[in-house]
Design a protein around this motif. Structure first.
Motif, PDB file in Angstrom:
ATOM      1  N   LYS A  56      -2.727  -8.089 -59.700  1.00  0.00           N
ATOM      2  CA  LYS A  56      -1.275  -8.304 -59.832  1.00  0.00           C
ATOM      3  C   LYS A  56      -0.664  -8.695 -58.493  1.00  0.00           C
ATOM      4  O   LYS A  56       0.453  -8.327 -58.180  1.00  0.00           O
ATOM      5  CB  LYS A  56      -0.607  -7.046 -60.386  1.00  0.00           C
ATOM      6  N   ARG A  57      -1.419  -9.454 -57.735  1.00  0.00           N
ATOM      7  CA  ARG A  57      -0.985  -9.907 -56.414  1.00  0.00           C
ATOM      8  C   ARG A  57      -1.189 -11.404 -56.298  1.00  0.00           C
ATOM      9  O   ARG A  57      -1.989 -11.985 -57.002  1.00  0.00           O
ATOM     10  CB  ARG A  57      -1.767  -9.189 -55.324  1.00  0.00           C
ATOM     11  N   THR A  58      -0.497 -12.011 -55.364  1.00  0.00           N
ATOM     12  CA  THR A  58      -0.543 -13.459 -55.171  1.00  0.00           C
ATOM     13  C   THR A  58      -1.058 -13.779 -53.778  1.00  0.00           C
ATOM     14  O   THR A  58      -0.652 -13.160 -52.797  1.00  0.00           O
ATOM     15  CB  THR A  58       0.864 -14.060 -55.341  1.00  0.00           C
ATOM     16  N   PHE A  59      -1.950 -14.784 -53.709  1.00  0.00           N
ATOM     17  CA  PHE A  59      -2.451 -15.272 -52.432  1.00  0.00           C
ATOM     18  C   PHE A  59      -1.485 -16.305 -51.859  1.00  0.00           C
ATOM     19  O   PHE A  59      -0.961 -17.149 -52.582  1.00  0.00           O
ATOM     20  CB  PHE A  59      -3.812 -15.952 -52.598  1.00  0.00           C
ATOM     21  N   TYR A  60      -1.297 -16.236 -50.538  1.00  0.00           N
ATOM     22  CA  TYR A  60      -0.526 -17.237 -49.803  1.00  0.00           C
ATOM     23  C   TYR A  60      -1.344 -17.694 -48.596  1.00  0.00           C
ATOM     24  O   TYR A  60      -2.034 -16.900 -47.969  1.00  0.00           O
ATOM     25  CB  TYR A  60       0.798 -16.659 -49.291  1.00  0.00           C
ATOM     26  N   TYR A  61      -1.231 -18.989 -48.298  1.00  0.00           N
ATOM     27  CA  TYR A  61      -1.872 -19.532 -47.110  1.00  0.00           C
ATOM     28  C   TYR A  61      -0.933 -20.579 -46.521  1.00  0.00           C
ATOM     29  O   TYR A  61      -0.507 -21.505 -47.220  1.00  0.00           O
ATOM     30  CB  TYR A  61      -3.227 -20.158 -47.452  1.00  0.00           C
ATOM     31  N   HIS A  79      -5.268 -10.494 -45.568  1.00  0.00           N
ATOM     32  CA  HIS A  79      -4.309  -9.498 -45.101  1.00  0.00           C
ATOM     33  C   HIS A  79      -3.600  -8.913 -46.312  1.00  0.00           C
ATOM     34  O   HIS A  79      -2.923  -9.625 -47.054  1.00  0.00           O
ATOM     35  CB  HIS A  79      -3.303 -10.147 -44.153  1.00  0.00           C
ATOM     36  N   LEU A  80      -3.783  -7.625 -46.549  1.00  0.00           N
ATOM     37  CA  LEU A  80      -3.103  -6.924 -47.635  1.00  0.00           C
ATOM     38  C   LEU A  80      -1.813  -6.360 -47.073  1.00  0.00           C
ATOM     39  O   LEU A  80      -1.819  -5.373 -46.342  1.00  0.00           O
ATOM     40  CB  LEU A  80      -3.974  -5.797 -48.183  1.00  0.00           C
ATOM     41  N   ALA A  81      -0.718  -7.022 -47.391  1.00  0.00           N
ATOM     42  CA  ALA A  81       0.568  -6.672 -46.799  1.00  0.00           C
ATOM     43  C   ALA A  81       1.011  -5.260 -47.167  1.00  0.00           C
ATOM     44  O   ALA A  81       1.562  -4.542 -46.334  1.00  0.00           O
ATOM     45  CB  ALA A  81       1.625  -7.678 -47.225  1.00  0.00           C
ATOM     46  N   LEU A 139      -6.648  -5.596 -43.115  1.00  0.00           N
ATOM     47  CA  LEU A 139      -7.188  -6.925 -42.898  1.00  0.00           C
ATOM     48  C   LEU A 139      -8.666  -6.859 -43.259  1.00  0.00           C
ATOM     49  O   LEU A 139      -9.462  -6.254 -42.539  1.00  0.00           O
ATOM     50  CB  LEU A 139      -6.990  -7.333 -41.435  1.00  0.00           C
ATOM     51  N   LEU A 140      -9.037  -7.445 -44.409  1.00  0.00           N
ATOM     52  CA  LEU A 140     -10.400  -7.352 -44.908  1.00  0.00           C
ATOM     53  C   LEU A 140     -11.165  -8.651 -44.685  1.00  0.00           C
ATOM     54  O   LEU A 140     -10.671  -9.729 -45.023  1.00  0.00           O
ATOM     55  CB  LEU A 140     -10.397  -7.044 -46.406  1.00  0.00           C
ATOM     56  N   PRO A 141     -12.385  -8.573 -44.154  1.00  0.00           N
ATOM     57  CA  PRO A 141     -13.191  -9.782 -43.966  1.00  0.00           C
ATOM     58  C   PRO A 141     -13.901 -10.172 -45.259  1.00  0.00           C
ATOM     59  O   PRO A 141     -14.336  -9.320 -46.027  1.00  0.00           O
ATOM     60  CB  PRO A 141     -14.199  -9.357 -42.897  1.00  0.00           C
ATOM     61  N   SER A 185       2.011  -8.322 -53.389  1.00  0.00           N
ATOM     62  CA  SER A 185       2.291  -7.894 -54.761  1.00  0.00           C
ATOM     63  C   SER A 185       3.302  -8.829 -55.405  1.00  0.00           C
ATOM     64  O   SER A 185       4.230  -9.308 -54.760  1.00  0.00           O
ATOM     65  CB  SER A 185       2.865  -6.481 -54.774  1.00  0.00           C
ATOM     66  N   ASP A 186       3.092  -9.094 -56.697  1.00  0.00           N
ATOM     67  CA  ASP A 186       4.053  -9.922 -57.447  1.00  0.00           C
ATOM     68  C   ASP A 186       5.385  -9.197 -57.525  1.00  0.00           C
ATOM     69  O   ASP A 186       5.437  -7.992 -57.772  1.00  0.00           O
ATOM     70  CB  ASP A 186       3.536 -10.207 -58.858  1.00  0.00           C
ATOM     71  N   PRO A 187       6.496  -9.915 -57.377  1.00  0.00           N
ATOM     72  CA  PRO A 187       7.808  -9.269 -57.371  1.00  0.00           C
ATOM     73  C   PRO A 187       8.281  -8.803 -58.754  1.00  0.00           C
ATOM     74  O   PRO A 187       9.289  -8.157 -58.856  1.00  0.00           O
ATOM     75  CB  PRO A 187       8.740 -10.360 -56.841  1.00  0.00           C
ATOM     76  N   ARG A 188       7.541  -9.094 -59.805  1.00  0.00           N
ATOM     77  CA  ARG A 188       7.961  -8.722 -61.156  1.00  0.00           C
ATOM     78  C   ARG A 188       7.968  -7.266 -61.396  1.00  0.00           C
ATOM     79  O   ARG A 188       7.394  -6.406 -61.096  1.00  0.00           O
ATOM     80  CB  ARG A 188       7.047  -9.370 -62.184  1.00  0.00           C
TER      81      ARG A 188
END
Length: 87
Positions: A53-58, A19-21, A26-28, A84-87
């Motif tokens: 420049k993004r972070t995965f969460y599960y 899921h790209l917020a 939503l990519l398979p 996306s990273d908050p930096r």
């Protein structure tokens, strides 16, 4: 028996979604237990999505690129969040 189980895991495939917020997409993806999150990033780049420049969460846990699908305990049908990273 353990050797057979390990051998079969090489052929096992999981169908997950990312899921790209930021883009509300939503990519398979199809992954193997030994794939790292860096491998998943490469698959996303192959689909035209910049994920570097993004972070995965599960399950509300931040994931590192060196972790494998098995380490993270992803299963068939799991959904990863890519933020996306908050930096």
């Amino acid at each position: 028996m353990e050797g057979l189980r390990r051998g079969l895991s090489r052929w096992k495939r999981y169908h997950i979604k990312v899921h790209l917020a930021d883009e509300a997409l939503l990519l398979p993806l199809t992954v193997r237990p030994r794939d790292t999150l860096s491998d998943l990033r490469a698959q996303l780049v192959g689909q035209g999505v910049c994920s570097w420049k993004r972070t995965f969460y599960y399950n509300a846990r931040r994931l590192d690129d060196h972790q494998t699908v098995r380490d993270v305990r992803l299963q068939d049908g799991s959904v990863l969040l890519l933020v996306s990273d908050p930096r």
